[in-house]
Design an enzyme around this catalytic site. Structure first.
Site, PDB file in Angstrom:
ATOM      1  CE  LYS A   1      30.450   1.032   5.403  1.00  0.00           C
ATOM      2  NZ  LYS A   1      31.736   1.386   5.280  1.00  0.00           N
TER       3      LYS A   1
HETATM    4  N1  PPE Z   1      35.709   4.894   7.563  1.00  0.00           N
HETATM    5  C1  PPE Z   1      35.409   4.542   6.368  1.00  0.00           C
HETATM    6  C2  PPE Z   1      35.680   5.266   5.152  1.00  0.00           C
HETATM    7  C3  PPE Z   1      34.965   3.122   6.198  1.00  0.00           C
HETATM    8  O1  PPE Z   1      34.560   2.909   4.946  1.00  0.00           O
HETATM    9  C4  PPE Z   1      34.858   2.254   7.441  1.00  0.00           C
HETATM   10  C5  PPE Z   1      34.241   0.861   7.203  1.00  0.00           C
HETATM   11  C6  PPE Z   1      35.308   2.910   8.462  1.00  0.00           C
HETATM   12  C7  PPE Z   1      35.820   4.130   8.602  1.00  0.00           C
HETATM   13  C8  PPE Z   1      35.034   1.738   9.742  1.00  0.00           C
HETATM   14  O2  PPE Z   1      33.720   2.007  10.023  1.00  0.00           O
HETATM   15  P1  PPE Z   1      33.114   0.551  10.917  1.00  0.00           P
HETATM   16  O3  PPE Z   1      33.080  -0.544  10.084  1.00  0.00           O
HETATM   17  O4  PPE Z   1      31.686   0.901  11.456  1.00  0.00           O
HETATM   18  O5  PPE Z   1      34.063   0.127  12.264  1.00  0.00           O
HETATM   19  N2  PPE Z   1      34.485   0.260   5.813  1.00  0.00           N
HETATM   20  C9  PPE Z   1      33.515  -0.910   5.347  1.00  0.00           C
HETATM   21  C10 PPE Z   1      33.832  -1.240   4.184  1.00  0.00           C
HETATM   22  C11 PPE Z   1      35.087  -1.609   3.527  1.00  0.00           C
HETATM   23  C12 PPE Z   1      35.089  -1.978   2.088  1.00  0.00           C
HETATM   24  O6  PPE Z   1      36.017  -2.113   1.476  1.00  0.00           O
HETATM   25  O7  PPE Z   1      34.065  -1.947   1.378  1.00  0.00           O
HETATM   26  C13 PPE Z   1      33.911  -2.030   6.422  1.00  0.00           C
HETATM   27  O8  PPE Z   1      34.845  -2.098   6.909  1.00  0.00           O
HETATM   28  O9  PPE Z   1      32.931  -2.866   6.241  1.00  0.00           O
END
Ligand code: PPE
Length: 310
Positions: free
Chosen positions: A159
């Site tokens: 990330k």
């Molecule tokens: N894919 C991506 C690309 C992504 O950024 C997130 C989280 C997810 C999947 C889901 O992952 P999880 O949160 O572990 O279930 N995105 C984070 C950032 C969003 C933002 O705008 O900044 C979040 O949801 O916190």
């Protein structure tokens, strides 16, 4: 919406007032996207404020740093405590939590190794990610013309800040077209995820989601939803998803910390199922939000009570 300020930001081990948590314009991260971040939420449960997924988020943070060779001088335990302490210090009942590690100010040039690794934890109030009605009514989305990072280009499992240039292109294009979010494919043309969410497809009572190999972030909400779905007796299959499955699906939904579990009501202006939240999505939401409110026991230990930890 401007970020609603909290009182303090944890910055390299100290709490500093919100307005003083600043970096130099020549910090490496501003020039080359050299950062790693996380997103967590704290919920108001019947037993008090609790952080969802503290352990897996901290683990992913350290793994992201490993992938991009960003050495941290803090232990996982210390960092977990810093997150809990920040929520406590800012007296939040509910909040979004943003840990970030970045290459700071020293030298410029692509090679970051001489630059310090600075670490912060910020918290603020953040409501529904894809709009206030999204969780109940669903969102309109479109297939993006962009592709997710190809293997061996940018590491999608990390990330890292730089990866989110791709996400920015996706969300801006989606909004230009009147959609709340875009669905991005990987370079081979299979469904990957949204700009900030994982995606699930329901067809004939079976639940599908793309595997790690389709350039997804290894989502923590994704894992929670897979666990809940299996416990409810559904078969969950991680497999490549061709575009046309999106158009014949009975239900589609996004998962993510910010987006939580959000139904998708149209794709490319075509209704998904009946064009409203589907029954399996609703059942999963009830279970998920039931655990986060404390009404359903936290049988998997996903929650960390802020008043009791560390
Ligand atoms: N894919 C991506 C690309 C992504 O950024 C997130 C989280 C997810 C999947 C889901 O992952 P999880 O949160 O572990 O279930 N995105 C984070 C950032 C969003 C933002 O705008 O900044 C979040 O949801 O916190």
């Amino acid at each position: 919406m401007a970020i609603p300020k909290a009182e303090y930001i944890w910055f390299n081990g100290e709490f500093v007032p919100w307005d003083e948590a600043k970096v130099h314009v020549l910090a490496h991260v501003l020039h080359y996207g050299s950062s790693v971040f996380e997103g967590l939420r704290a919920y108001k449960t019947l037993r008090g404020t609790a952080i969802l997924g503290l352990e897996p988020h901290v683990k992913r943070f350290f793994n992201s740093c490993k992938i991009v060779n960003m050495p941290l001088s803090i232990s996982r335990e210390e960092f977990s405590a810093a997150i809990v302490e920040t929520v406590r210090k800012n007296k939040h009942e509910t909040c979004y939590i943003r840990p970030l590690a970045f290459r700071g100010y020293d030298s410029l040039g692509v090679n970051p190794t001489a630059c310090p690794v600075d670490v912060i934890v910020a918290t603020w109030k953040w409501g529904a990610y894809l709009g206030p009605e999204a969780v109940e009514n669903g969102v309109d989305v479109g297939v993006s013309s962009w592709r997710r990072m190809a293997p061996n280009t940018l590491p999608s499992m990390a990330k890292s800040g730089g990866n989110y240039v791709n996400s920015q292109l996706v969300i801006m294009e989606a909004h230009r077209h009147g959609y709340a979010e875009g669905i991005v494919f990987d370079v081979t043309g299979y469904v990957s995820e949204g700009s900030g969410e994982n995606i699930f497809v329901v067809l004939d009572g079976t639940i599908y989601t793309p595997p790690l190999g389709n350039s997804i972030l290894f989502g923590i909400t994704r894992k929670y939803v897979i666990t809940l779905a299996q416990e409810m007796g559904y078969q969950v299959i991680e497999q490549q998803i061709p575009r046309e499955l999106l158009y014949i699906a009975d239900e589609l939904f996004f998962t993510g910390t910010a987006a939580e579990v959000t139904p998708i009501k149209t794709v490319d202006d075509q209704p998904v199922g009946r064009g409203t939240r589907g029954p399996i999505t609703k059942a999963l939401q009830e279970e998920f939000f039931g655990i986060l409110s404390g009404e359903i026991p936290d049988r998997h230990g996903w929650l960390t009570l802020v008043d009791q930890a560390f």
